[in-house]
Design an enzyme around this catalytic site. Sequence first.
Site, short mmCIF file in Angstrom:
data_model
loop_
_atom_site.label_atom_id
_atom_site.label_comp_id
_atom_site.label_asym_id
_atom_site.label_seq_id
_atom_site.Cartn_x
_atom_site.Cartn_y
_atom_site.Cartn_z
NE ARG A 99 24.19 0.15 -70.84
CZ ARG A 99 23.60 1.33 -70.41
NH1 ARG A 99 24.24 2.51 -70.61
NH2 ARG A 99 22.62 1.51 -70.11
CE1 TYR A 152 41.32 -7.74 -86.89
CE2 TYR A 152 39.53 -6.07 -86.31
CZ TYR A 152 40.00 -7.13 -86.44
OH TYR A 152 39.12 -8.18 -86.30
CG ASP A 224 45.04 -2.25 -82.34
OD1 ASP A 224 45.83 -3.07 -81.40
OD2 ASP A 224 44.11 -2.32 -82.90
CE LYS A 249 42.12 -10.67 -82.25
NZ LYS A 249 42.27 -9.46 -83.07
C1 PLP Z 1 41.43 -8.54 -83.36
C2 PLP Z 1 41.95 -7.20 -83.77
C3 PLP Z 1 41.08 -6.00 -83.46
C4 PLP Z 1 39.76 -6.31 -83.15
O1 PLP Z 1 39.52 -6.80 -81.82
P1 PLP Z 1 38.10 -7.88 -81.45
O2 PLP Z 1 38.34 -8.11 -80.07
O3 PLP Z 1 37.96 -8.81 -82.38
O4 PLP Z 1 36.95 -6.87 -81.48
C5 PLP Z 1 41.61 -4.82 -83.43
N1 PLP Z 1 42.79 -4.60 -83.77
C6 PLP Z 1 43.92 -5.69 -83.98
C7 PLP Z 1 45.20 -5.36 -84.20
C8 PLP Z 1 43.28 -6.83 -83.86
O5 PLP Z 1 44.12 -8.03 -84.18
#
Ligand code: PLP
Length: 435
Positions: A99, A152, A224, A249
Amino acid sequence: MDDRTKGDPAAPRIGVGSAHWVNELARQRQLGPSRTGDFSAALRGMHAATRAVHAGSFDDPLTGAVGTPIYQTSTFILGDDQYRAVEEGYPRDRFIYTRYGNPSQWAVQEKLAALEGAESALVFSSGMAAIAASVMGLLDKGAHIIASDELYGGTYGLFHQELMALGFPITYVDPRDIEGVRAAVRPNTTLLYFEAMTNPLLKVVDIEALAGIARDCGARLIIDATFVSPLGCRPLELGADIVVHSCTKYLNGHSDLVAGAALGTRKLLDAIWPRLLAYGGCLDPHACFMLERSLKTLTLRMRAHQEGAQQVAQFLSQHPRVRRTYYPGLPDHPDFSLAQRVLRNTGGMVTFNVASDAQALDLLPRLRLMREATSLGGVETLVSLPFNTSHAAFTSTQRKRLGIEPGCVRLSVGIEHPDDLIADLGAALDAMAEI
Ligand SMILES: *Cc1c(COP(=O)(O)O)cnc(C)c1O
């Protein structure tokens, strides 16, 4: 112990006259924990395609096997070096417990940092784990937060439920109304939180302008950058303090794992790291291996995503049954000129409108190649409707206020041949019912 894990020899030395232990401490710390030492500095000057393959990766020291081994272990043998690291305050630089850190995590963290142009990186078990730890790591009691009104859904939930319950006041603003953002600043504003490109209308945010506001008011800016990837833009170079990604993603890109990352200076990441320990969202070594392997092809994949999306968007924009097409690489996108200025890759997301939600619902089952699923950034093209997925919790009036008209369809264009995608879309659009 492997001397490559010792301090960066290029790290600045504390001046003559300082206590000896200060130099010792500086010697033990690195920008980001690394097993590749000097070579990582050399790689930083190379092209993204080269960094994607080589940064952070290291061969098995025991067998010479090429590529980073999967260190599938929860714990590590303790020796003097580990005990000293704990005692003197740099346990992030030693292997103690997974961790806290693991060589498989370090490898992928270094690769991500090299791609993003960051000093330091941390990986997490999901994008949300990265976002939660980063936000909490930068907040103090009484802090006021300014956040995009097009977040998001998971992030909005974190802000609206968790942070509100903890008593943090939050002002939601239009991310493209820079003067509105500036007007929202209060004396206790310490955090600005925005997404580089919004979902689903792919509005492009002016990170430099937001960074200017953050600098002027002494706040931190978190971006983000999930929708743009480090090949689209590198927010740290535009003045952001922390970049977060859902590696689920584009970064992993194969729709086969969930992971997240936070990147920035060593100093800020050292403030976020205790939250990784406290909330527990560490990334498993096997998932690190998969993410690291995927990142090696990021430049190839992003090029294919962009090429495919550009062609699909052009096709859609000329199709008689499509009302409107949104893609930041199309000249009629409201942010086309900003995208040209700040994005090196306009990504694989394309949004379009047919006549109604009912017609969109009729369209989806007619697609044969494109899969009806949420999420994005994978090699396979995915299609979803914001009204019953990402924006299902909104009323139709709220959706309209954000610009999401009925009949909105979101595509995550994969890396298939664009001709096949266009044929699939064309056949489905032509056959779609008149409703
Ligand atoms: C999918 C997504 C998240 C969250 O990510 P996870 O891996 O599903 O926890 C945060 N911000 C954006 C823009 C996303 O598309």
